[in-house]
Design a protein around this motif. Structure first.
Motif, PDB file in Angstrom:
ATOM      1  N   GLU A  92       6.279  48.396  40.997  1.00 29.92           N
ATOM      2  CA  GLU A  92       5.459  49.327  40.165  1.00 29.92           C
ATOM      3  C   GLU A  92       5.864  48.916  38.843  1.00 29.92           C
ATOM      4  N   LEU A  93       5.548  47.653  37.999  1.00 31.46           N
ATOM      5  CA  LEU A  93       5.862  47.451  36.991  1.00 31.46           C
ATOM      6  C   LEU A  93       5.614  48.281  35.865  1.00 31.46           C
ATOM      7  N   GLU A  94       4.333  48.803  35.686  1.00 37.32           N
ATOM      8  CA  GLU A  94       3.738  49.630  34.568  1.00 37.32           C
ATOM      9  C   GLU A  94       4.666  50.768  34.421  1.00 37.32           C
ATOM     10  N   GLN A  95       4.922  51.354  35.594  1.00 37.60           N
ATOM     11  CA  GLN A  95       5.488  52.822  35.451  1.00 37.60           C
ATOM     12  C   GLN A  95       7.247  52.487  35.194  1.00 37.60           C
ATOM     13  N   GLY A  96       7.781  51.522  35.705  1.00 32.97           N
ATOM     14  CA  GLY A  96       9.042  51.239  35.691  1.00 32.97           C
ATOM     15  C   GLY A  96       9.164  50.987  34.291  1.00 32.97           C
ATOM     16  N   VAL A  97       8.490  50.186  33.612  1.00 29.83           N
ATOM     17  CA  VAL A  97       8.588  49.927  32.074  1.00 29.83           C
ATOM     18  C   VAL A  97       8.587  51.063  31.285  1.00 29.83           C
ATOM     19  N   GLU A  98       7.574  51.974  31.701  1.00 27.52           N
ATOM     20  CA  GLU A  98       7.562  53.274  30.891  1.00 27.52           C
ATOM     21  C   GLU A  98       8.730  54.008  30.968  1.00 27.52           C
ATOM     22  N   HIS A  99       9.504  54.084  32.368  1.00 29.13           N
ATOM     23  CA  HIS A  99      10.620  54.730  32.393  1.00 29.13           C
ATOM     24  C   HIS A  99      11.777  54.140  31.595  1.00 29.13           C
ATOM     25  N   LEU A 100      11.852  52.968  31.510  1.00 30.37           N
ATOM     26  CA  LEU A 100      12.996  51.995  30.880  1.00 30.37           C
ATOM     27  C   LEU A 100      12.672  52.126  29.364  1.00 30.37           C
ATOM     28  N   ALA A 101      11.405  52.360  28.970  1.00 28.36           N
ATOM     29  CA  ALA A 101      11.181  52.415  27.541  1.00 28.36           C
ATOM     30  C   ALA A 101      11.651  53.901  27.024  1.00 28.36           C
ATOM     31  N   ASN A 102      11.479  54.978  27.806  1.00 22.35           N
ATOM     32  CA  ASN A 102      11.814  56.186  27.609  1.00 22.35           C
ATOM     33  C   ASN A 102      13.393  56.439  27.513  1.00 22.35           C
ATOM     34  N   ALA A 103      13.988  55.607  28.546  1.00 20.59           N
ATOM     35  CA  ALA A 103      15.610  55.381  28.351  1.00 20.59           C
ATOM     36  C   ALA A 103      16.105  54.878  27.100  1.00 20.59           C
ATOM     37  N   VAL A 104      15.497  53.718  26.848  1.00 21.57           N
ATOM     38  CA  VAL A 104      15.730  53.181  25.241  1.00 21.57           C
ATOM     39  C   VAL A 104      15.562  54.345  24.255  1.00 21.57           C
ATOM     40  N   ALA A 105      14.413  54.926  24.146  1.00 25.76           N
ATOM     41  CA  ALA A 105      14.060  55.901  23.148  1.00 25.76           C
ATOM     42  C   ALA A 105      15.298  57.038  23.166  1.00 25.76           C
ATOM     43  N   ALA A 106      16.139  57.248  24.258  1.00 24.97           N
ATOM     44  CA  ALA A 106      16.975  58.479  24.551  1.00 24.97           C
ATOM     45  C   ALA A 106      18.409  57.881  23.983  1.00 24.97           C
ATOM     46  N   CYS A 107      18.432  56.528  24.192  1.00 28.81           N
ATOM     47  CA  CYS A 107      19.799  55.927  24.106  1.00 28.81           C
ATOM     48  C   CYS A 107      20.395  56.222  22.581  1.00 28.81           C
ATOM     49  N   GLY A 108      21.413  56.271  22.421  1.00 28.66           N
ATOM     50  CA  GLY A 108      22.263  56.418  21.303  1.00 28.66           C
ATOM     51  C   GLY A 108      22.249  54.847  20.724  1.00 28.66           C
ATOM     52  N   VAL A 109      22.559  53.750  21.541  1.00 28.55           N
ATOM     53  CA  VAL A 109      22.617  52.662  20.767  1.00 28.55           C
ATOM     54  C   VAL A 109      21.562  51.568  21.373  1.00 28.55           C
ATOM     55  N   PRO A 110      20.059  51.815  20.959  1.00 29.20           N
ATOM     56  CA  PRO A 110      19.275  51.031  21.770  1.00 29.20           C
ATOM     57  C   PRO A 110      19.315  49.434  21.736  1.00 29.20           C
ATOM     58  N   HIS A 111      19.819  48.881  20.562  1.00 27.70           N
ATOM     59  CA  HIS A 111      19.909  47.489  20.543  1.00 27.70           C
ATOM     60  C   HIS A 111      20.911  46.922  21.614  1.00 27.70           C
ATOM     61  N   GLN A 112      21.913  47.697  21.867  1.00 30.35           N
ATOM     62  CA  GLN A 112      22.858  47.154  23.198  1.00 30.35           C
ATOM     63  C   GLN A 112      22.088  47.395  24.187  1.00 30.35           C
ATOM     64  N   LEU A 113      21.367  48.408  24.487  1.00 33.74           N
ATOM     65  CA  LEU A 113      20.720  48.337  25.899  1.00 33.74           C
ATOM     66  C   LEU A 113      19.330  47.434  26.062  1.00 33.74           C
ATOM     67  N   LEU A 114      18.902  47.129  24.646  1.00 33.44           N
ATOM     68  CA  LEU A 114      17.871  46.210  24.812  1.00 33.44           C
ATOM     69  C   LEU A 114      18.524  44.608  25.037  1.00 33.44           C
ATOM     70  N   GLN A 115      19.463  44.660  24.469  1.00 32.53           N
ATOM     71  CA  GLN A 115      20.306  43.092  24.840  1.00 32.53           C
ATOM     72  C   GLN A 115      20.640  43.380  26.280  1.00 32.53           C
ATOM     73  N   VAL A 116      21.100  44.271  26.994  1.00 31.86           N
ATOM     74  CA  VAL A 116      21.422  44.285  28.442  1.00 31.86           C
ATOM     75  C   VAL A 116      20.051  44.100  29.154  1.00 31.86           C
ATOM     76  N   PHE A 117      19.048  44.656  28.999  1.00 30.39           N
ATOM     77  CA  PHE A 117      17.757  44.623  29.390  1.00 30.39           C
ATOM     78  C   PHE A 117      17.472  43.171  29.423  1.00 30.39           C
ATOM     79  N   GLN A 118      17.395  42.409  28.234  1.00 27.98           N
ATOM     80  CA  GLN A 118      17.048  41.144  27.784  1.00 27.98           C
ATOM     81  C   GLN A 118      17.594  40.201  29.014  1.00 27.98           C
ATOM     82  N   SER A 119      18.855  40.473  29.324  1.00 30.96           N
ATOM     83  CA  SER A 119      19.628  39.508  30.093  1.00 30.96           C
ATOM     84  C   SER A 119      19.577  39.766  31.727  1.00 30.96           C
ATOM     85  N   THR A 120      19.202  40.986  31.881  1.00 29.40           N
ATOM     86  CA  THR A 120      18.922  41.464  33.307  1.00 29.40           C
ATOM     87  C   THR A 120      17.634  41.290  33.652  1.00 29.40           C
ATOM     88  N   LEU A 121      16.562  41.702  33.176  1.00 25.89           N
ATOM     89  CA  LEU A 121      14.982  41.880  33.384  1.00 25.89           C
ATOM     90  C   LEU A 121      14.498  40.408  33.417  1.00 25.89           C
TER      91      LEU A 121
END
Length: 155
Positions: A92-121
């Motif tokens: 369920e890609l759409e819902q999964g991406v929705e939740h991950l985007a919410n996590a990035v929005a709540a994260c204190g250091v979103p750029h680091q989280l995005l770098q992790v997601f870029q390497s893992t997704l």
């Protein structure tokens, strides 16, 4: 000429270091537990955690928590990452991406989280995440722009 160190000597040194570290851990755990108010603090902490969990379970999270409550933000972040991973795992890609985007929005250091997601997704899922984040609003866009990541970078 540099003397060679045998594998046995390295193994013994590693064992001694491990034993010293274990002894260090045991010593400080004993010190911590011997404090006069240790049990009282532990009991209060567990009681507060239990009350917090029962309150949290009673009303599901509907959007971002109060950003002043660090514990609530941490729980929300972990919950969104877990839900996102579960949704992606079930396809369920759409819902999964929705939740991950919410996590990035709540994260204190979103750029680091995005770098992790870029390497893992997978690239297409990461592209969907960046697109979804641009829809979330200026707060998330500001966090994503700090990363230096551009949607074209993943293609």
């Amino acid at each position: 000429m540099v003397p060679e160190i045998s594998k046995t000597a390295i193994g013994i040194a590693a064992g001694v270091c491990g034993t010293i570290f274990l002894g260090y851990c045991i010593y400080f755990d004993k010190q911590r537990r011997s404090q006069p108010d240790f049990k009282k603090k532990l009991h209060e902490k567990r009681k507060a955690q239990k009350e917090s969990n029962s309150t949290h379970a009673a009303k599901p999270t509907e959007g971002m928590p109060d950003l002043k409550d660090d514990e609530a933000v941490r729980r929300y972040f972990l919950q969104e990452v877990q839900l996102g991973e579960e949704m992606l795992a079930t396809g369920e890609l759409e819902q999964g991406v929705e939740h991950l985007a919410n996590a990035v929005a709540a994260c204190g250091v979103p750029h680091q989280l995005l770098q992790v997601f870029q390497s893992t997704l997978p690239p297409q899922v990461f592209h969907m995440l960046l697109t979804r984040m641009s829809d979330l609003g200026s707060q998330t866009r500001a966090g994503a722009s700090n990363t230096g990541l551009i949607v074209d970078d993943v293609e």
